[in-house]
Design a protein around this motif. Structure first.
Motif, PDB file in Angstrom:
ATOM      1  N   VAL A   1     -31.528  26.838  12.179  1.00 32.43           N
ATOM      2  CA  VAL A   1     -32.822  26.153  12.117  1.00 32.43           C
ATOM      3  C   VAL A   1     -33.666  26.726  10.981  1.00 32.43           C
ATOM      4  CG1 VAL A   1     -34.991  25.730  13.331  1.00 32.43           C
ATOM      5  CG2 VAL A   1     -32.813  25.526  14.549  1.00 32.43           C
ATOM      6  N   GLY A   2     -33.693  28.061  10.864  1.00 34.72           N
ATOM      7  CA  GLY A   2     -34.455  28.685   9.790  1.00 34.72           C
ATOM      8  C   GLY A   2     -33.964  28.274   8.423  1.00 34.72           C
ATOM      9  N   SER A   3     -32.657  28.131   8.284  1.00 35.18           N
ATOM     10  CA  SER A   3     -32.077  27.758   6.997  1.00 35.18           C
ATOM     11  C   SER A   3     -32.413  26.321   6.615  1.00 35.18           C
ATOM     12  CB  SER A   3     -30.557  27.936   7.043  1.00 35.18           C
ATOM     13  OG  SER A   3     -30.221  29.305   7.123  1.00 35.18           O
ATOM     14  N   ILE A   4     -32.598  25.469   7.612  1.00 36.30           N
ATOM     15  CA  ILE A   4     -33.003  24.090   7.321  1.00 36.30           C
ATOM     16  C   ILE A   4     -34.336  24.089   6.567  1.00 36.30           C
ATOM     17  CG2 ILE A   4     -33.780  21.917   8.363  1.00 36.30           C
ATOM     18  CD1 ILE A   4     -31.714  22.424  10.602  1.00 36.30           C
ATOM     19  N   PHE A   5     -35.242  24.983   6.967  1.00 39.12           N
ATOM     20  CA  PHE A   5     -36.544  25.066   6.305  1.00 39.12           C
ATOM     21  C   PHE A   5     -36.435  25.668   4.908  1.00 39.12           C
ATOM     22  CE2 PHE A   5     -37.792  24.420  10.652  1.00 39.12           C
ATOM     23  CZ  PHE A   5     -38.951  23.672  10.558  1.00 39.12           C
ATOM     24  N   LEU A   6     -35.348  26.400   4.651  1.00 38.80           N
ATOM     25  CA  LEU A   6     -35.106  26.882   3.292  1.00 38.80           C
ATOM     26  C   LEU A   6     -34.692  25.731   2.385  1.00 38.80           C
ATOM     27  CD1 LEU A   6     -34.760  29.181   1.246  1.00 38.80           C
ATOM     28  CD2 LEU A   6     -32.456  29.536   2.149  1.00 38.80           C
ATOM     29  N   LEU A   7     -34.036  24.732   2.965  1.00 37.84           N
ATOM     30  CA  LEU A   7     -33.568  23.583   2.196  1.00 37.84           C
ATOM     31  C   LEU A   7     -34.701  22.621   1.845  1.00 37.84           C
ATOM     32  CD1 LEU A   7     -31.071  22.009   1.107  1.00 37.84           C
ATOM     33  CD2 LEU A   7     -30.899  20.948   3.365  1.00 37.84           C
TER      34      LEU A   7
ATOM     35  N   TRP B   1     -47.526  25.126  -1.379  1.00 39.32           N
ATOM     36  CA  TRP B   1     -47.012  24.506  -0.157  1.00 39.32           C
ATOM     37  C   TRP B   1     -45.664  25.064   0.263  1.00 39.32           C
ATOM     38  CZ3 TRP B   1     -42.445  21.652   0.125  1.00 39.32           C
ATOM     39  CH2 TRP B   1     -41.859  21.304  -1.097  1.00 39.32           C
ATOM     40  N   VAL B   2     -44.878  25.548  -0.689  1.00 47.92           N
ATOM     41  CA  VAL B   2     -43.548  26.095  -0.359  1.00 47.92           C
ATOM     42  C   VAL B   2     -43.678  27.286   0.587  1.00 47.92           C
ATOM     43  CG1 VAL B   2     -41.535  27.288  -1.316  1.00 47.92           C
ATOM     44  CG2 VAL B   2     -42.461  25.280  -2.484  1.00 47.92           C
ATOM     45  N   ASN B   3     -44.716  28.091   0.413  1.00 50.25           N
ATOM     46  CA  ASN B   3     -44.908  29.276   1.267  1.00 50.25           C
ATOM     47  C   ASN B   3     -45.078  28.890   2.734  1.00 50.25           C
ATOM     48  OD1 ASN B   3     -44.784  30.895  -1.000  1.00 50.25           O
ATOM     49  ND2 ASN B   3     -47.021  30.945  -1.275  1.00 50.25           N
ATOM     50  N   TYR B   4     -45.739  27.754   2.994  1.00 49.85           N
ATOM     51  CA  TYR B   4     -45.922  27.311   4.375  1.00 49.85           C
ATOM     52  C   TYR B   4     -44.585  26.877   4.985  1.00 49.85           C
ATOM     53  CZ  TYR B   4     -50.811  27.019   2.863  1.00 49.85           C
ATOM     54  OH  TYR B   4     -52.065  27.304   2.363  1.00 49.85           O
ATOM     55  N   ILE B   5     -43.813  26.138   4.208  1.00 47.37           N
ATOM     56  CA  ILE B   5     -42.549  25.620   4.720  1.00 47.37           C
ATOM     57  C   ILE B   5     -41.551  26.747   4.973  1.00 47.37           C
ATOM     58  CG2 ILE B   5     -40.636  24.023   4.254  1.00 47.37           C
ATOM     59  CD1 ILE B   5     -43.314  22.665   4.670  1.00 47.37           C
ATOM     60  N   LEU B   6     -41.661  27.837   4.224  1.00 45.98           N
ATOM     61  CA  LEU B   6     -40.719  28.944   4.362  1.00 45.98           C
ATOM     62  C   LEU B   6     -41.061  29.909   5.493  1.00 45.98           C
ATOM     63  CD1 LEU B   6     -39.933  29.915   0.645  1.00 45.98           C
ATOM     64  CD2 LEU B   6     -38.513  28.611   2.241  1.00 45.98           C
TER      65      LEU B   6
ATOM     66  N   PRO C   1     -40.852  29.470   8.852  1.00 48.08           N
ATOM     67  CA  PRO C   1     -39.760  29.565   9.830  1.00 48.08           C
ATOM     68  C   PRO C   1     -38.543  30.317   9.292  1.00 48.08           C
ATOM     69  CG  PRO C   1     -40.663  27.342   9.782  1.00 48.08           C
ATOM     70  CD  PRO C   1     -41.237  28.066   8.604  1.00 48.08           C
ATOM     71  N   PHE C   2     -38.275  30.159   8.004  1.00 47.51           N
ATOM     72  CA  PHE C   2     -37.167  30.900   7.400  1.00 47.51           C
ATOM     73  C   PHE C   2     -37.432  32.407   7.489  1.00 47.51           C
ATOM     74  CE2 PHE C   2     -35.631  33.101   3.548  1.00 47.51           C
ATOM     75  CZ  PHE C   2     -34.255  32.958   3.738  1.00 47.51           C
ATOM     76  N   SER C   3     -38.649  32.816   7.161  1.00 46.85           N
ATOM     77  CA  SER C   3     -38.996  34.234   7.225  1.00 46.85           C
ATOM     78  C   SER C   3     -38.940  34.754   8.660  1.00 46.85           C
ATOM     79  CB  SER C   3     -40.399  34.461   6.645  1.00 46.85           C
ATOM     80  OG  SER C   3     -40.441  34.088   5.282  1.00 46.85           O
ATOM     81  N   ALA C   4     -39.343  33.919   9.617  1.00 46.73           N
ATOM     82  CA  ALA C   4     -39.382  34.342  11.023  1.00 46.73           C
ATOM     83  C   ALA C   4     -37.998  34.400  11.655  1.00 46.73           C
ATOM     84  CB  ALA C   4     -40.268  33.389  11.820  1.00 46.73           C
TER      85      ALA C   4
END
Length: 430
Positions: free
Chosen positions: A41-47, A68-73, A75-78
């Motif tokens: 799931v986290g990787s999906i947000f990286l895409l 805006w990229v920082n917001y989308i990332l 979940p990836f960071s978490a």
């Protein structure tokens, strides 16, 4: 060939069975199985931020701002950046159960041991104090794994010696469990505190630095070695030939290495810099094992379209659906490939060919390296190649399936002919 199969069955299979039943390797494997949904799931947000459509990029920038990229990332960071914590939780639960330790007790014991070894309160990037997140990423995996094993083992040893506080029978079970864990957890905390203090007087300063320098970094380097992957895959394929789930045996050793490599690629991809690792978990899953162990999707398609015997025609219809999603037990046990000296040859050769060809096309830049996006191993080929390496990755999977089919075809025709003759004899005897 029969002599070789007999030799391997006598010498290798007993060792593999013991490894497969090893509680520590099983716990490592379970820890990574538990964390996989989060990483996917986290990787999906990286895409999402890197969809190469200019209109989409402009739309997101207008709505969420230039950053805006920082917001989308987030979940990836978490997920990816806290990978070690989640692996510890899954491992501790599995290993604790093998020692008959309560799930919650196992988890908190492993976590407190890990946090004791983690340099709490040191300066972090923003100048404040806290837990350095870098120790929770793939960089801290080996410390997390080793800490969990030793913490649960220490707890079990103390408990087995009866060094616990026994409460009367009329005390509620949750209270009794808490007091029962008090002394073993005291020992765990004391021992890991001593370890922390001892390492503070060395040049490494922390356990994390020591393990990363002495163990994790060299192992990751070995894991990035082509010969290492070839040896691992050969062992896996041989085990499958005797009906043993090969990757289950080796995952406890190889997954921490491969996941660390995948995580490094994901971090580089998120930062927009060159990807460091050709070999990683996505390389293995999506290019080496197209259709499952032995890259059997090509074989399943051959059975479906070219089988002459009735049994194999039925097998092709039953296997193709599962094969598309990289599940190949129907063909491994239905053909069978297990204990089949004819099919053993391509079953070992095909994944090795896939390794060598994929490594070559990636090393010369024909196909982009797997970008570190974690996708479920059941993701069908072509789709998986498109996600991790773009259209060239998808095309490369098609090419690999064609080559795999050419290798499997003559061997399958031999067993198909034998099966057809057998069916003819059975019909004549009726």
């Amino acid at each position: 060939m029969d002599a070789l199969m007999n030799f391997l069955e006598v010498k290798l299979v007993p060792v593999a069975r013991k490894l497969d039943q090893n509680r520590y390797l099983t716990a490592i494997r379970d820890g990574f199985f538990a964390v996989m949904p989060l990483l996917i799931v986290g990787s999906i947000f990286l895409l999402i931020p890197y969809i190469p459509i200019e209109a989409y990029q402009n739309f997101m920038a207008r709505k969420l701002g230039e950053n805006w990229v920082n917001y989308i990332l987030i979940p990836f960071s978490a997920t990816m950046n806290l990978m070690t914590i989640f692996v510890i939780i899954g491992m501790a639960k599995s290993l604790g159960r093998s020692f008959d330790i309560d799930d919650v007790t196992s988890i908190v014991t492993a976590l407190v041991a890990f946090f004791i070894l983690t340099p709490v309160g040191e300066l972090v990037n923003d100048g404040g104090a806290g837990l350095p997140v870098s120790n929770f990423t793939a960089t801290g995996l080996f410390v997390g794994i080793l800490t969990t094993i030793f913490a649960i083992k220490i707890f079990s040893l103390i408990e087995s010696r009866g060094w616990t506080i026994k409460m009367p029978g009329n005390v509620p079970s949750n209270v009794a469990t808490s007091f029962n864990a008090l002394v073993p957890e005291l020992f765990v905390i004391l021992i890991f505190t001593v370890i922390r203090i001892v390492f503070s007087f060395t040049s490494f300063n922390t356990v994390q630095s020591f393990v990363y320098t002495i163990l994790q970094k060299p192992l990751t380097h070995i894991g990035g070695n082509l010969a290492f992957l070839i040896v691992v895959v050969i062992i896996q394929q041989i085990l499958w030939l005797f009906g043993i789930h090969g990757s289950n045996v080796t995952d406890g050793i190889t997954k921490p290495i491969m996941f660390a490599q995948t995580a490094e690629n994901a971090e580089a991809f998120a930062a927009g810099i060159a990807l460091p690792n050709i070999l990683n978990y996505q390389f293995y899953c999506n290019y080496v094992c197209i259709g499952g162990a032995g890259a059997t999707l090509a074989l399943v398609l051959i059975i479906l379209f070219f089988a002459k015997s009735q049994r194999f025609k039925s097998l092709g219809k039953l296997s193709v659906g599962a094969g598309i999603f990289n599940v190949n037990e129907p063909v491994i046990f239905g053909l069978p490939i297990v204990l089949n000296p004819v099919m053993a040859i391509p079953f070992i050769i095909v994944p090795l060919v896939n390794i060598l060809l994929t490594y070559f096309v990636m090393s010369v830049g024909i196909v982009p390296l797997a970008n570190g996006i974690n996708i479920q191993w059941t993701t069908p080929p072509i789709i998986s190649g498109l996600i991790i390496s773009g259209w060239r990755g998808a095309l490369h999977q098609v090419v690999l399936m064609g080559i795999d089919g050419l290798i499997y075809y003559p061997f399958f025709k031999v067993v198909d002919k034998l099966e057809l003759e057998k069916e003819s004899l059975e019909e004549e005897s009726l």
